[in-house]
Scaffold this active site. Structure first.
Site, PDB file in Angstrom:
ATOM      1  N   GLY A   4       1.000   5.536   1.362  1.00 52.76           N
ATOM      2  CA  GLY A   4       0.502   6.569   2.259  1.00 52.76           C
ATOM      3  C   GLY A   4       0.934   7.933   1.771  1.00 52.76           C
ATOM      4  N   SER A   5       0.697   8.953   2.574  1.00 55.02           N
ATOM      5  CA  SER A   5       1.045  10.309   2.179  1.00 55.02           C
ATOM      6  C   SER A   5       2.549  10.486   2.007  1.00 55.02           C
ATOM      7  CB  SER A   5       0.549  11.302   3.245  1.00 55.02           C
ATOM      8  OG  SER A   5      -0.842  11.233   3.380  1.00 55.02           O
ATOM      9  N   PHE A   6       3.323   9.875   2.905  1.00 55.44           N
ATOM     10  CA  PHE A   6       4.765  10.054   2.891  1.00 55.44           C
ATOM     11  C   PHE A   6       5.534   8.747   2.684  1.00 55.44           C
ATOM     12  CE2 PHE A   6       3.245  13.573   5.598  1.00 55.44           C
ATOM     13  CZ  PHE A   6       3.783  14.638   4.897  1.00 55.44           C
ATOM     14  N   GLY A  12       0.819  -1.207   0.000  1.00 53.75           N
ATOM     15  CA  GLY A  12       0.000   0.000   0.000  1.00 53.75           C
ATOM     16  C   GLY A  12       0.851   1.254   0.000  1.00 53.75           C
ATOM     17  N   THR A  47       5.650   4.250   1.350  1.00 56.35           N
ATOM     18  CA  THR A  47       5.179   3.087   0.610  1.00 56.35           C
ATOM     19  C   THR A  47       5.487   1.850   1.458  1.00 56.35           C
ATOM     20  OG1 THR A  47       5.716   4.188  -1.472  1.00 56.35           O
ATOM     21  CG2 THR A  47       5.320   1.829  -1.559  1.00 56.35           C
ATOM     22  N   VAL A  48       4.555   0.914   1.509  1.00 57.05           N
ATOM     23  CA  VAL A  48       4.709  -0.257   2.362  1.00 57.05           C
ATOM     24  C   VAL A  48       4.892  -1.513   1.505  1.00 57.05           C
ATOM     25  CG1 VAL A  48       3.722  -1.624   4.232  1.00 57.05           C
ATOM     26  CG2 VAL A  48       3.246   0.831   4.091  1.00 57.05           C
ATOM     27  N   ASP A 108      -3.357   9.643   7.923  1.00 64.48           N
ATOM     28  CA  ASP A 108      -3.113   8.795   6.756  1.00 64.48           C
ATOM     29  C   ASP A 108      -4.182   7.737   6.538  1.00 64.48           C
ATOM     30  OD1 ASP A 108      -1.523   8.510   4.570  1.00 64.48           O
ATOM     31  OD2 ASP A 108      -0.032   7.231   5.519  1.00 64.48           O
ATOM     32  N   LYS A 154       7.827  -0.082   5.908  1.00 67.85           N
ATOM     33  CA  LYS A 154       7.242   1.219   5.557  1.00 67.85           C
ATOM     34  C   LYS A 154       8.378   2.153   5.181  1.00 67.85           C
ATOM     35  CE  LYS A 154       4.063   4.775   7.227  1.00 67.85           C
ATOM     36  NZ  LYS A 154       3.179   5.197   8.327  1.00 67.85           N
TER      37      LYS A 154
END
Length: 356
Positions: free
Chosen positions: A123-125, A121, A127-128, A237, A142
């Site tokens: 997020g704003s800041f 996935g 990547t996972v 987030d 993350k």
């Protein structure tokens, strides 16, 4: 007779033929012992040796006793200090819990070079990615985007906050990986997959109760962040770009939570092509509420012929009403996360009772 300077040892006899011998006959034989008339040290008897050995043993036992007491005292103090520290930090979530700080190379190998096939996935800041360490540990990495302004600050902030947060619905931090131009948190891997996967996969399905339970779990974690910690913590987030308006606050999280609920029960991404600048998912749901709410909810949840269709529609109507309260334009007018959680629990109870 003269035995001087022969490095003799042992006891000098006092019987003949040594009865008339003087000390001059035994000069420079320092290891000799015997009568005082020879000006040498007296010989130790068996009782003397036994007494000396006893004194030595008593001394050793006393020393061992003192050392043992000292070790026990130090151990007691250390345990008390650890217990005090543990209570003070409420089972501190350290960034080094099960593993030493992981290297960039190890993380790169675990994620197969941060391959897109391991993407979990965005997020704003960050990547996972999913990863597997050499010892078999499955993890979620993350990785913070160094190109985005504020990403490194976000990493430092998360590290500081996560040290003290403990909640069953918040992902645990295992360790971290950081250098001058790379920062990542190594998180506990959640094997059941993401909400996005369950919503949009063709071979997976969640019924109405399961979706309500997920929203309750999310709301429970958000309520803990907003109200269960000494200082309110803003997640920021849940859905990137929704409800922030440049201002970070708990009301932003509530707005995002409302959008998340809409997505979960309509099975429509906020980024779906049907939504434009004029028509957002929030506007779409709002325009359909309440009379045409059946047109926007996921049709898989309310199949024709379902005996509980009326009860399910009432449940969905209540859920969408709650989502709209979460996404009101004025932040101060939005429902609190605590009240949202309470409302969801009531909706779940009604749903379960109707099933029975």
């Amino acid at each position: 007779m003269n035995f001087s300077f022969n490095k003799l040892s042992g006891e000098i006899p006092i019987d003949s033929p040594f009865a008339n011998v003087t000390s001059q006959s035994f000069l420079s034989n320092d290891a000799l012992c015997g009568d005082s008339r020879f000006n040498i040290k007296p010989c130790q008897t068996k009782s003397t040796k036994k007494s000396r050995r006893k004194r030595v043993l008593i001394g050793l036992y006393t020393l061992l006793g003192i050392v043992s007491l000292l070790v026990l005292a130090v151990g007691y103090v250390v345990l008390r200090l650890r217990k005090t520290k543990k209570n003070a930090s409420q089972a501190d979530v350290s960034l080094v819990k099960e593993h030493e700080r992981i290297s960039y190379y190890e993380l790169e190998q675990a994620t197969e070079g941060f391959n897109e096939s391991n993407l979990l996935g965005n997020g704003s800041f960050s990547t996972v990615y999913k990863g597997i360490l050499i010892d078999g540990t499955v993890l979620a990495a993350k990785v913070f985007n160094v190109q985005l302004e504020g990403a490194f600050k976000s990493f430092d902030t998360e590290c500081e906050i996560l040290r003290n947060l403990r909640h069953r619905n918040l992902t645990k931090v295992i360790t971290s990986c950081a250098n001058l131009d790379f920062k990542a948190l190594v998180l506990e891997y959640m094997p059941n997959g993401t909400l996005d996967k369950w919503l949009y996969s063709h071979n997976l399905f969640m019924n109405l109760l399961q979706r309500v339970d997920i929203m309750i779990d999310v709301a429970s974690a958000m309520d803990y962040l907003h109200n269960g910690y000494s200082t309110p913590v803003v997640h920021c987030d849940l859905k990137p770009k929704y409800g922030q308006d440049g201002i970070v606050s708990t009301s932003c999280d509530i707005y995002s939570f409302g959008i998340l609920m809409m997505e979960t029960f309509t099975r429509r991404r906020p980024s779906d092509e049907i939504f434009t600048e004029e028509l957002s998912i929030q506007r779409w749901v709002s325009d359909s509420f309440p009379g045409e709410i059946h047109k926007v909810v996921d049709s898989n949840l309310v199949q024709p012929g379902d005996e509980q269709i009326d009860a399910k529609m009432r449940c969905l109507l209540s859920i969408m009403e709650l989502a709209l309260y979460c996404t009101l334009v004025t932040p101060d007018a939005r429902i609190s996360m605590k009240d949202a959680l309470s409302t969801l629990k009531k909706i779940r109870l009604q749903l379960v009772n109707n099933r029975d």
